[in-house]
Design a protein around this motif. Structure first.
Motif, PDB file in Angstrom:
ATOM      1  N   THR A 191      94.544  54.640  46.172  1.00 36.24           N
ATOM      2  CA  THR A 191      94.859  55.763  46.424  1.00 36.24           C
ATOM      3  C   THR A 191      95.199  55.887  47.876  1.00 36.24           C
ATOM      4  N   ALA A 192      94.485  55.359  48.648  1.00 39.87           N
ATOM      5  CA  ALA A 192      94.573  55.537  50.231  1.00 39.87           C
ATOM      6  C   ALA A 192      95.276  54.693  51.016  1.00 39.87           C
ATOM      7  N   ALA A 193      95.650  53.419  50.203  1.00 36.21           N
ATOM      8  CA  ALA A 193      96.533  52.392  50.805  1.00 36.21           C
ATOM      9  C   ALA A 193      97.748  52.702  51.517  1.00 36.21           C
ATOM     10  N   PRO A 194      98.517  53.677  50.968  1.00 33.77           N
ATOM     11  CA  PRO A 194      99.815  53.899  51.457  1.00 33.77           C
ATOM     12  C   PRO A 194      99.653  54.661  52.631  1.00 33.77           C
ATOM     13  N   ALA A 195      98.636  55.577  52.768  1.00 33.53           N
ATOM     14  CA  ALA A 195      98.310  56.160  54.090  1.00 33.53           C
ATOM     15  C   ALA A 195      97.821  55.011  55.206  1.00 33.53           C
ATOM     16  N   VAL A 196      96.982  54.357  54.877  1.00 34.77           N
ATOM     17  CA  VAL A 196      96.405  53.316  55.682  1.00 34.77           C
ATOM     18  C   VAL A 196      97.200  52.063  56.144  1.00 34.77           C
ATOM     19  N   ALA A 211     100.263  63.251  61.498  1.00 37.18           N
ATOM     20  CA  ALA A 211     100.925  62.048  61.642  1.00 37.18           C
ATOM     21  C   ALA A 211     100.279  61.068  62.493  1.00 37.18           C
ATOM     22  N   PRO A 212      99.017  60.564  62.050  1.00 37.64           N
ATOM     23  CA  PRO A 212      98.236  59.688  62.837  1.00 37.64           C
ATOM     24  C   PRO A 212      99.235  58.445  63.137  1.00 37.64           C
ATOM     25  N   ALA A 213      98.817  58.093  64.540  1.00 35.47           N
ATOM     26  CA  ALA A 213      99.536  56.809  64.974  1.00 35.47           C
ATOM     27  C   ALA A 213      98.732  55.545  64.793  1.00 35.47           C
ATOM     28  N   PRO A 214      99.599  54.498  64.687  1.00 37.71           N
ATOM     29  CA  PRO A 214      98.816  53.276  64.397  1.00 37.71           C
ATOM     30  C   PRO A 214      97.875  53.055  65.644  1.00 37.71           C
ATOM     31  N   ALA A 215      96.813  52.394  65.071  1.00 35.60           N
ATOM     32  CA  ALA A 215      95.575  51.984  66.112  1.00 35.60           C
ATOM     33  C   ALA A 215      95.414  50.520  66.232  1.00 35.60           C
ATOM     34  N   GLU A 216      94.811  50.360  67.400  1.00 33.63           N
ATOM     35  CA  GLU A 216      94.268  48.792  67.819  1.00 33.63           C
ATOM     36  C   GLU A 216      93.346  48.499  66.700  1.00 33.63           C
ATOM     37  N   VAL A 217      92.350  49.127  66.287  1.00 40.03           N
ATOM     38  CA  VAL A 217      91.335  49.058  65.169  1.00 40.03           C
ATOM     39  C   VAL A 217      91.319  49.975  64.220  1.00 40.03           C
ATOM     40  N   VAL A 218      91.579  49.591  63.019  1.00 44.69           N
ATOM     41  CA  VAL A 218      91.221  50.645  61.688  1.00 44.69           C
ATOM     42  C   VAL A 218      90.350  50.094  60.977  1.00 44.69           C
ATOM     43  N   VAL A 219      89.236  51.024  60.737  1.00 44.75           N
ATOM     44  CA  VAL A 219      88.022  50.779  59.890  1.00 44.75           C
ATOM     45  C   VAL A 219      87.986  51.465  58.471  1.00 44.75           C
ATOM     46  N   LEU A 220      88.096  50.743  57.495  1.00 40.53           N
ATOM     47  CA  LEU A 220      88.207  51.223  56.246  1.00 40.53           C
ATOM     48  C   LEU A 220      86.947  51.486  55.750  1.00 40.53           C
ATOM     49  N   ALA A 221      86.436  52.791  55.520  1.00 40.73           N
ATOM     50  CA  ALA A 221      85.029  53.024  55.049  1.00 40.73           C
ATOM     51  C   ALA A 221      85.124  54.184  54.052  1.00 40.73           C
ATOM     52  N   THR A 222      86.105  54.087  53.059  1.00 40.90           N
ATOM     53  CA  THR A 222      86.212  54.913  51.934  1.00 40.90           C
ATOM     54  C   THR A 222      85.423  54.302  50.789  1.00 40.90           C
ATOM     55  N   LYS A 223      85.248  54.856  49.820  1.00 35.08           N
ATOM     56  CA  LYS A 223      84.559  54.379  48.528  1.00 35.08           C
ATOM     57  C   LYS A 223      85.639  53.359  48.049  1.00 35.08           C
ATOM     58  N   PRO A 224      85.132  52.160  47.355  1.00 32.45           N
ATOM     59  CA  PRO A 224      85.888  51.159  47.005  1.00 32.45           C
ATOM     60  C   PRO A 224      86.923  51.587  45.954  1.00 32.45           C
ATOM     61  N   GLN A 225      86.647  52.672  45.053  1.00 35.12           N
ATOM     62  CA  GLN A 225      87.715  52.908  43.949  1.00 35.12           C
ATOM     63  C   GLN A 225      88.668  53.755  44.825  1.00 35.12           C
ATOM     64  N   MET A 226      88.460  54.050  45.920  1.00 36.02           N
ATOM     65  CA  MET A 226      89.685  54.863  46.518  1.00 36.02           C
ATOM     66  C   MET A 226      90.566  54.136  47.218  1.00 36.02           C
ATOM     67  N   LEU A 227      90.607  52.918  47.198  1.00 30.95           N
ATOM     68  CA  LEU A 227      91.446  51.917  48.094  1.00 30.95           C
ATOM     69  C   LEU A 227      92.983  52.025  47.690  1.00 30.95           C
ATOM     70  N   ARG A 256      96.994  45.151  49.000  1.00 31.67           N
ATOM     71  CA  ARG A 256      97.221  46.417  49.053  1.00 31.67           C
ATOM     72  C   ARG A 256      97.670  46.943  50.173  1.00 31.67           C
ATOM     73  N   LEU A 257      97.469  46.204  51.369  1.00 34.76           N
ATOM     74  CA  LEU A 257      97.833  46.490  52.883  1.00 34.76           C
ATOM     75  C   LEU A 257      98.657  45.261  53.312  1.00 34.76           C
ATOM     76  N   PRO A 258      99.694  45.206  52.733  1.00 32.64           N
ATOM     77  CA  PRO A 258     100.569  43.769  53.429  1.00 32.64           C
ATOM     78  C   PRO A 258     100.816  44.022  54.921  1.00 32.64           C
TER      79      PRO A 258
END
Length: 271
Positions: free
Chosen positions: A79-84, A61-77, A109-111
């Motif tokens: 799928t990853a959006a709910p967790a991000v 259960a990762p906590a919110p962070a001061e900075v989040v860097v999104l470096a997945t493959k673009p086509q995974m956005l 995707r990340l409101p």
């Protein structure tokens, strides 16, 4: 005065580029104990780096962070959006290096993300000699922009764009550019073989020449045109070659066509 560094940072996607950026952050003083890595297929090398610096890897259960860097493959956005989404607090800065994903795509995707920076690094980031172009969304504060600049500068130079629409051109110049240079080395070596050199010697000469010229560019404040003029004696061998390269049908129009083709493809991929 040193640029501020984040106390907590979550990297989503620890592949080649994400891993290169991570090593750059550690080199500029980001505290590993405040870094969380999220990657279901994290490499053994990244696991070792994380263990060495006290990072958290794939917590339940990762906590919110001061900075989040999104470096997945673009086509995974998608799928990853709910967790991000769960990682983003109201004051979190989101930095995305996803090729082709615009600020609008990310916001849709990340409101939860109020502050988004879109960045385009290139491959030499892996040796901390990259260049990254970045565009800040409207919600990014000056302090957050400085924070993003400090992190992106950990792997090389940073150029800020006033218009996100320029990123496709950036992709065509610096994003794809290292491949153009590698191909130039191939072509120079092949030309050396055609001129009579053994293939192995031609390749070593071509490679070392580009390495040295690149280092001169790195160290010198002079414009490339001035450096070229400084190594060109009137009526000499370099001048003879440059008459071919700088002809109306020489390197300049070829490079324009190549960059235009890359830009068109970038536009297609981001459309």
């Amino acid at each position: 005065m040193a640029s501020p560094l984040p106390q907590t940072l979550t990297l989503v996607g620890a592949g080649k580029m994400g891993g290169a950026m991570l090593e750059g952050w550690l080199s500029i003083g980001v505290n590993g104990a405040g870094i969380t890595l999220l990657d279901p297929h994290i490499s053994e090398e990244m696991q070792t780096l994380a263990a060495t610096h006290g990072m958290s890897v794939n917590p339940a259960a990762p906590a919110p962070a001061e900075v989040v860097v999104l470096a997945t493959k673009p086509q995974m956005l998608d799928t990853a959006a709910p967790a991000v989404q769960a990682l983003i607090a109201p004051k979190t800065l989101l930095i995305s290096i996803l090729a082709g994903k615009t600020l609008g795509d990310l916001s849709a995707r990340l409101p939860n993300a109020n502050a988004i920076v879109r960045a385009m690094p290139n491959l030499p980031a892996s040796v901390r000699r990259g260049v990254t172009a970045a565009a800040a969304g409207k919600g990014v504060s000056e302090a957050q922009r400085q924070l993003a600049d400090a992190l992106l500068a950990g792997v090389g130079k940073v150029e800020w764009l006033g218009d996100e629409g320029l990123i496709d051109a950036v992709t065509a110049v610096s994003g794809s550019g290292p491949a153009y240079v590698f191909n130039m080395v191939e072509c120079l070596a092949a030309a050396g073989v055609a001129a009579g050199l053994p293939a192995e010697i031609a390749e070593r000469l071509a490679r070392a020449t580009v390495e040295g010229a690149g280092e001169m560019l790195f160290q010198s404040p002079l414009p490339p045109a001035t450096l070229r003029q400084n190594v060109t004696s009137p009526g000499g061998t370099t001048a003879a070659a440059l008459e071919v390269l700088m002809a109306d049908n020489g390197l300049a129009p070829l490079m324009r066509r190549a960059v235009a083709a890359a830009k068109r493809r970038a536009e297609e991929l981001s459309g």
